[in-house]
Design a protein around this motif. Structure first.
Motif, PDB file in Angstrom:
ATOM      1  N   GLU A 248       0.843  -1.186   0.000  1.00 49.66           N
ATOM      2  CA  GLU A 248       0.000   0.000   0.000  1.00 49.66           C
ATOM      3  C   GLU A 248       0.883   1.241   0.000  1.00 49.66           C
ATOM      4  OE1 GLU A 248      -4.193  -0.796   2.300  1.00 49.66           O
ATOM      5  OE2 GLU A 248      -2.448  -0.254   3.514  1.00 49.66           O
ATOM      6  N   ILE A 249       0.319   2.332  -0.473  1.00 46.03           N
ATOM      7  CA  ILE A 249       0.923   3.639  -0.253  1.00 46.03           C
ATOM      8  C   ILE A 249      -0.075   4.467   0.543  1.00 46.03           C
ATOM      9  CG2 ILE A 249       2.363   3.611  -2.315  1.00 46.03           C
ATOM     10  CD1 ILE A 249       0.323   5.504  -3.618  1.00 46.03           C
ATOM     11  N   ALA A 250       0.426   5.327   1.408  1.00 50.72           N
ATOM     12  CA  ALA A 250      -0.424   6.206   2.203  1.00 50.72           C
ATOM     13  C   ALA A 250      -0.252   7.630   1.703  1.00 50.72           C
ATOM     14  CB  ALA A 250      -0.057   6.112   3.680  1.00 50.72           C
ATOM     15  N   LEU A 251      -1.369   8.320   1.500  1.00 54.99           N
ATOM     16  CA  LEU A 251      -1.347   9.695   1.015  1.00 54.99           C
ATOM     17  C   LEU A 251      -1.893  10.624   2.094  1.00 54.99           C
ATOM     18  CD1 LEU A 251      -2.892   9.089  -2.527  1.00 54.99           C
ATOM     19  CD2 LEU A 251      -0.481   9.081  -1.893  1.00 54.99           C
ATOM     20  N   ARG A 252      -1.117  11.622   2.439  1.00 56.89           N
ATOM     21  CA  ARG A 252      -1.598  12.668   3.346  1.00 56.89           C
ATOM     22  C   ARG A 252      -1.975  13.864   2.497  1.00 56.89           C
ATOM     23  NH1 ARG A 252      -1.013  14.128   8.836  1.00 56.89           N
ATOM     24  NH2 ARG A 252      -1.384  16.358   9.132  1.00 56.89           N
ATOM     25  N   LEU A 253      -3.272  14.081   2.331  1.00 51.15           N
ATOM     26  CA  LEU A 253      -3.765  15.162   1.480  1.00 51.15           C
ATOM     27  C   LEU A 253      -4.063  16.426   2.264  1.00 51.15           C
ATOM     28  CD1 LEU A 253      -6.318  13.062  -0.617  1.00 51.15           C
ATOM     29  CD2 LEU A 253      -3.907  13.480  -1.114  1.00 51.15           C
ATOM     30  N   ALA A 254      -4.360  16.280   3.536  1.00 52.98           N
ATOM     31  CA  ALA A 254      -4.823  17.420   4.340  1.00 52.98           C
ATOM     32  C   ALA A 254      -3.654  18.223   4.897  1.00 52.98           C
ATOM     33  CB  ALA A 254      -5.684  16.923   5.487  1.00 52.98           C
ATOM     34  N   PRO A 255      -3.749  19.528   4.860  1.00 52.10           N
ATOM     35  CA  PRO A 255      -2.753  20.350   5.555  1.00 52.10           C
ATOM     36  C   PRO A 255      -2.792  20.043   7.046  1.00 52.10           C
ATOM     37  CG  PRO A 255      -4.151  21.686   4.127  1.00 52.10           C
ATOM     38  CD  PRO A 255      -4.783  20.340   4.200  1.00 52.10           C
ATOM     39  N   ALA A 256      -1.672  20.173   7.724  1.00 56.36           N
ATOM     40  CA  ALA A 256      -1.602  19.846   9.143  1.00 56.36           C
ATOM     41  C   ALA A 256      -2.570  20.671   9.979  1.00 56.36           C
ATOM     42  CB  ALA A 256      -0.173  20.041   9.641  1.00 56.36           C
ATOM     43  N   THR A 257      -2.925  21.857   9.483  1.00 52.90           N
ATOM     44  CA  THR A 257      -3.795  22.769  10.249  1.00 52.90           C
ATOM     45  C   THR A 257      -5.276  22.601   9.908  1.00 52.90           C
ATOM     46  OG1 THR A 257      -3.552  24.494   8.552  1.00 52.90           O
ATOM     47  CG2 THR A 257      -1.940  24.482  10.369  1.00 52.90           C
ATOM     48  N   LEU A 258      -5.627  21.622   9.072  1.00 57.55           N
ATOM     49  CA  LEU A 258      -7.004  21.547   8.567  1.00 57.55           C
ATOM     50  C   LEU A 258      -8.039  21.426   9.678  1.00 57.55           C
ATOM     51  CD1 LEU A 258      -8.913  21.438   6.176  1.00 57.55           C
ATOM     52  CD2 LEU A 258      -8.592  18.958   6.099  1.00 57.55           C
ATOM     53  N   TYR A 259      -7.807  20.589  10.669  1.00 57.02           N
ATOM     54  CA  TYR A 259      -8.797  20.399  11.730  1.00 57.02           C
ATOM     55  C   TYR A 259      -9.078  21.709  12.456  1.00 57.02           C
ATOM     56  CZ  TYR A 259     -10.823  18.887  16.176  1.00 57.02           C
ATOM     57  OH  TYR A 259     -11.634  18.750  17.286  1.00 57.02           O
ATOM     58  N   GLU A 260      -8.047  22.398  12.850  1.00 50.36           N
ATOM     59  CA  GLU A 260      -8.247  23.671  13.565  1.00 50.36           C
ATOM     60  C   GLU A 260      -8.852  24.717  12.638  1.00 50.36           C
ATOM     61  OE1 GLU A 260      -8.092  24.074  16.659  1.00 50.36           O
ATOM     62  OE2 GLU A 260      -7.203  22.118  17.118  1.00 50.36           O
TER      63      GLU A 260
END
Length: 394
Positions: A248-260
């Motif tokens: 598998e490959i894992a993709l982090r699409l969200a900016p680190a600050t997205l939740y806040e």
């Protein structure tokens, strides 16, 4: 015909080696023009080195092998050569150096250097057969339909790997290496787009965004590009060297600050649709594609902290299992090659057969995307060429 050194391959490593080896050197290549991979690299501007080039940017079964050559001919040495020839250049992202003009300037520079050193260059010339009689190499060349026998004290394998076969790439260096007792590690396409048999990203073709890609404990932060066949862009090309079929490959699409950021937006504009809010941080077409799988419905005011966290977590660890890669057809380099265990790291010479050298992409040393493979070509070619010249003077 008798020469001191015969170099097979007029690519980056071969021409650099010839420029150091000097008189009595003949460089041959089957192509009609030298440095074809140099010409097409970097979108025609040649990403000729990287400011951060070092041993940590290379893959090999022996990660220490590249250290000697890279230390003795650095990126700063090649930059000095480029500057001496008046070639203007600029830095892009992550230390990548490109010509301001066309990549042909680098090819022309190398040809001038090798000719100034007294080396000859034959194009449109292929290898028919190679042998060794215990003291010298005998090579039969085919030049424009004529068979020409050449004997040489030194034979340099600089024909590269299997990547981009439409340019004539073959496993010739591996075949000759095996003929003379050198081992060849597993080879596979590297710096290559990954594909999916179900074309799951076809609707997103052309969409690009910054992302983190991860596979087998390694991660890269660069641009990701969706294609009709799968995934590409620098982030994917980088991780392809570490990925294996079935992984598998894992993709982090969200900016680190997205939740806040989403929580703050909920306080200020709760009536904004969730997909609209997400489209302020991610490409709108990607948000639309994910709306179904992630159940992106309702307004921001309808989303609890737990719900927002779940969405952000999903966007931070989006996992997929590629079917394969686009193969050598589009791979920028070949991973693996002539086993470094049989070579001297200082001069790239075969331990068991003095006079046989292997340099550049033909060797089991593969760089990251971003000018690193060219720096290995310059460094390994320089190491072999200077050793040959020193032997001629001795």
């Amino acid at each position: 015909m008798d020469v001191t050194t015969l170099i097979l391959g007029a690519g980056a490593a071969g021409m650099m080696c010839a420029a150091q080896a000097g008189p009595g050197t003949l460089v041959i290549d089957h192509a009609k023009a030298p440095g074809e991979k140099i010409r097409i690299s970097g979108g025609g501007r040649c990403n000729f080195t990287n400011l951060h080039a070092g041993p940590g940017n290379f893959l090999s079964q022996n990660p220490h092998f590249c250290k000697s050559a890279l230390k003795r001919y650095t990126q700063w040495d090649f930059i000095e050569l480029v500057d001496r020839h008046g070639i203007a250049w600029h830095e892009k992202t992550l230390g990548q150096l490109f010509c301001d003009g066309k990549s042909a300037q680098i090819v022309e520079m190398l040809v001038r250097e090798l000719r100034a050193a007294g080396a000859d260059l034959w194009l449109g010339t292929s290898v028919v057969g190679v042998s060794h009689d215990g003291s010298r190499f005998s090579v039969i060349l085919d030049r424009e339909g004529r068979r020409i026998p050449v004997t040489a004290q030194n034979l340099v394998l600089a024909t590269g790997g299997k990547s981009i076969p439409k340019m004539g790439a073959t496993g010739l260096a591996y075949d000759i290496a095996r003929q003379f007792g050198l081992s060849v590690t597993e080879t596979r396409p590297a710096l290559v787009p990954l594909t999916f048999s179900d074309q799951r990203f076809a609707a997103l073709s052309g969409v690009s965004l910054p992302a983190t890609t991860s596979a087998n404990g390694t991660s890269f932060d660069e641009a990701l590009l969706f294609t009709h066949r799968g995934l590409s862009g620098p982030a994917i090309l980088q991780i392809s060297s570490f990925w294996r079929e079935g992984d598998e490959i894992a993709l982090r699409l969200a900016p680190a600050t997205l939740y806040e950021d989403l929580r703050a937006a909920r306080q200020e504009a709760g009536r904004v649709n969730l997909t609209t809010a997400l489209a302020r941080h991610l490409p709108a077409r990607l948000v639309e594609h994910l709306a179904g799988p992630l159940r992106l419905t309702g307004n921001l005011a309808d989303q609890s902290d737990a719900r927002l966290r779940a969405i952000c977590d999903a966007l931070s660890d989006w996992r997929h299992k590629p079917t394969g890669s686009e193969g050598y057809r589009t791979a920028e380099v070949t991973l693996g090659g002539i086993d470094t265990a049989g070579l001297n790291s200082r001069d790239m010479q075969a331990k068991a057969l003095p006079g046989l050298y292997a340099i550049g992409e033909a060797v089991d040393v593969t760089g990251w995307l971003g000018g690193y493979n060219f720096q290995w070509a310059w460094a390994s070619g320089h190491a072999a060429g200077t050793a040959i010249a020193a032997g001629a003077r001795a």
